[in-house]
Design a protein around this motif. Sequence first.
Motif, short mmCIF file in Angstrom:
data_model
loop_
_atom_site.label_atom_id
_atom_site.label_comp_id
_atom_site.label_asym_id
_atom_site.label_seq_id
_atom_site.Cartn_x
_atom_site.Cartn_y
_atom_site.Cartn_z
N GLY A 220 0.83 -1.21 0.00
CA GLY A 220 0.00 0.00 0.00
C GLY A 220 0.86 1.25 0.00
N SER A 221 0.20 2.39 0.03
CA SER A 221 0.91 3.66 -0.11
C SER A 221 1.29 4.29 1.22
N SER A 222 0.59 3.96 2.30
CA SER A 222 0.87 4.60 3.58
C SER A 222 2.13 4.03 4.21
N GLN A 223 2.81 4.87 4.98
CA GLN A 223 4.03 4.47 5.68
C GLN A 223 3.67 3.54 6.84
N PRO A 224 4.29 2.34 6.91
CA PRO A 224 4.00 1.46 8.06
C PRO A 224 4.36 2.16 9.35
N ARG A 225 3.55 1.97 10.36
CA ARG A 225 3.86 2.58 11.65
C ARG A 225 3.68 1.54 12.75
N SER A 226 4.48 1.70 13.77
CA SER A 226 4.43 0.76 14.88
C SER A 226 3.27 1.11 15.79
N THR A 227 2.52 0.11 16.21
CA THR A 227 1.43 0.32 17.17
C THR A 227 1.70 -0.53 18.40
N TYR A 228 1.04 -0.18 19.47
CA TYR A 228 1.25 -0.91 20.71
C TYR A 228 0.57 -2.27 20.69
N VAL A 229 1.28 -3.25 21.20
CA VAL A 229 0.78 -4.61 21.36
C VAL A 229 0.39 -4.76 22.83
N MET B 263 -0.75 4.50 29.87
CA MET B 263 -1.32 5.33 28.82
C MET B 263 -0.50 5.18 27.54
N PRO B 264 -1.14 4.88 26.40
CA PRO B 264 -0.40 4.80 25.14
C PRO B 264 0.27 6.13 24.84
N GLN B 265 1.49 6.04 24.34
CA GLN B 265 2.23 7.23 23.98
C GLN B 265 2.71 7.10 22.54
N SER B 266 3.22 8.16 22.02
CA SER B 266 3.71 8.16 20.65
C SER B 266 4.97 7.29 20.54
N LEU B 267 5.09 6.59 19.42
CA LEU B 267 6.28 5.79 19.17
C LEU B 267 7.15 6.47 18.11
N GLU C 211 0.23 -17.72 0.74
CA GLU C 211 -0.83 -17.21 -0.13
C GLU C 211 -1.79 -16.32 0.63
N MET C 212 -1.50 -16.03 1.88
CA MET C 212 -2.40 -15.22 2.70
C MET C 212 -1.70 -13.96 3.16
N GLU C 213 -2.37 -12.84 2.99
CA GLU C 213 -1.88 -11.61 3.60
C GLU C 213 -2.20 -11.66 5.09
N PRO C 214 -1.33 -11.11 5.93
CA PRO C 214 -1.64 -11.10 7.36
C PRO C 214 -2.97 -10.39 7.62
N PRO C 215 -3.85 -10.98 8.40
CA PRO C 215 -5.14 -10.34 8.67
C PRO C 215 -4.93 -9.04 9.45
N SER C 216 -5.86 -8.14 9.29
CA SER C 216 -5.77 -6.88 10.03
C SER C 216 -5.82 -7.19 11.52
N TRP C 217 -5.09 -6.43 12.28
CA TRP C 217 -4.99 -6.71 13.73
C TRP C 217 -4.82 -5.39 14.45
N GLU C 218 -5.60 -5.21 15.46
CA GLU C 218 -5.49 -4.01 16.29
C GLU C 218 -5.39 -4.45 17.74
N PRO C 219 -4.55 -3.80 18.52
CA PRO C 219 -4.45 -4.17 19.93
C PRO C 219 -5.75 -3.92 20.67
N ALA C 220 -6.23 -4.94 21.34
CA ALA C 220 -7.47 -4.81 22.10
C ALA C 220 -7.12 -4.54 23.55
N LEU C 221 -7.24 -3.29 23.97
CA LEU C 221 -6.89 -2.90 25.32
C LEU C 221 -8.12 -2.80 26.23
N ASP C 222 -9.11 -3.64 25.96
CA ASP C 222 -10.34 -3.58 26.75
C ASP C 222 -10.37 -4.63 27.84
#
Length: 547
Positions: free
Chosen positions: A49-58, A96-100, A161-172
């Motif tokens: 894709g066109s967007s820059q990959p960014r690190s997110t909190y796990v 608290m999540p902070q900027s990486l 043959e599989m792209e990694p599925p979308s994943w978001e950290p669940a902090l609930d």
Amino acid sequence: MSVFRSGLLVLTAPLSALSLRLVPILTSASRIVEDTLYVHLQPGLSLTGSSQPRSTYVPATPEVYSLISKLYADADAHSHLDVRVLLTNIRNQSLMPQSLSSVQNLSHPPEVILTDFQTSDGGQYNPVKQRLERYATSCYSCQPNLMSVLLYPEYEPMMQEMEPPSWEPALDGGTLQSYRDVVVGGTFDRLHNAHKILLSACCLLAENRLLVGVSDKDLLENKMLKELIQPYGQRVEKLCEFLVDVKPSLHYDIVPLVDPCGPSVTDPDLECIVVSEETRKGGVTVNKKRLENGLSELAVHEIQLVKDPGRGVNEEGKISSSSIRQRLLGTLLQPPQKDPARPSRPYVIGLTGGSGSGKSSIAKHLECLGAFVIDVDKLGHEAYAPGGPSYNWVVEEFGEDTLNEDGTINRKVLGAKVFGNQEQLKRLTDIVWPEIAKMTQKQLDEAAGLGKAVCVLDAAVLLEAGWTSMVHEVWVAIVPEQEALRRIVARDGLSEEAARSRLQSQPNNSQRMRQSHVVLCTLWEPEITRKQVEKAWALLQQRISQD
């Protein structure tokens, strides 16, 4: 593929898939990286894709911790790799999540980036690799001219043959409980993967400070092969480097531990203590003493021990420092000094050790393997014998009352005159040692004339007499003091007090080891000693052939 000293492994697959694929991923990585391998967990990272990959909190969930533990456990099969799982982007729910946005400095900046990222773009990898390199350098300090490699586990071809599925950290919910200040203790000798699991748990639990007590002095006395334990300062240095690499945001207090509890029973700010299965009772003791001191109890977080798949005979079932120290026996611990004036053949080993160390049995094993053994201790007896080079001089210096009726020197009488008297002892050794050295050199010259490849000087006083100039390497035989006492009493019929006095008059194991290149221990069954000697001999042959 070139081999790089340090690398960064970016793992992008879902955690459940990673757990199954760690072994082939680590195996592939171990062929490319030979020293330090950093691991960055980033499930769901998109390199297309066109967007820059960014690190997110796990999220710091039990699943994430289990994966980290498994990664370290699997990495034990690749002993040359110093694996370090980076925890900067793994956050607890209470934090608290902070900027990486900042770039984290690593003690060994990576030269190559590896990833398990799967792509099906017909082999057009360059755009993906370039984005991977940009992503890595946006997170961590890396070497210039960074390279990247895409790893593909050979089994589980469906994943290709599989792209990694979308994943978001669940902090609930479901994250690990965190604590402001956490404490842990240990020897931390030759930092290994079980230590890293323990320390990773501490780093995941701690929000602000990790207090680490490092065992020292009396707490080391009962450790197996205590003489091979790294100095306190060296252990702390390695510990600090690892901790700052994996989680630089924490404040680390590293203190010497000279009693089992240390500051854990007096520090009012502590909230949690991390223990293993075998140190659980220690956690209970700490809380008991804290209550006695008017402090609140600590939460006790227990981790499981990690089984050692490479366990050898007489080694512990878990990954442990004592097993690592046992594996050092017979290996070259420090490179020998090369003296251009010393002939390269025969290659001379100086074998030494205290009373009861089993030195003589090691010499016999070496002789069976092909070494030409010179019994220097026997030459010492010959130097004292009537007609020997030291006989007349010793009688003149120490009196005829040292003689037996047959004219031989009574070594017990002579020994009583010099024992405990350094001045008298030096008078004796100044007479005898130079003559023994001459006799030894004569036998070495004879061995050279016979074409002997390896000679062993079996010499109890090798180091004290300064005979190291005659040898290429010093090998030392050791056993714990109590075992040496037991052997001397049984062999020589001495009292324990007399045996202890004999040992105390000699250099101890640690003093000998400081001047030695190879250490052997005869504590266990004769078969174990034989295997140690065979290992040391095989490694010696490699060194000689390389020279």
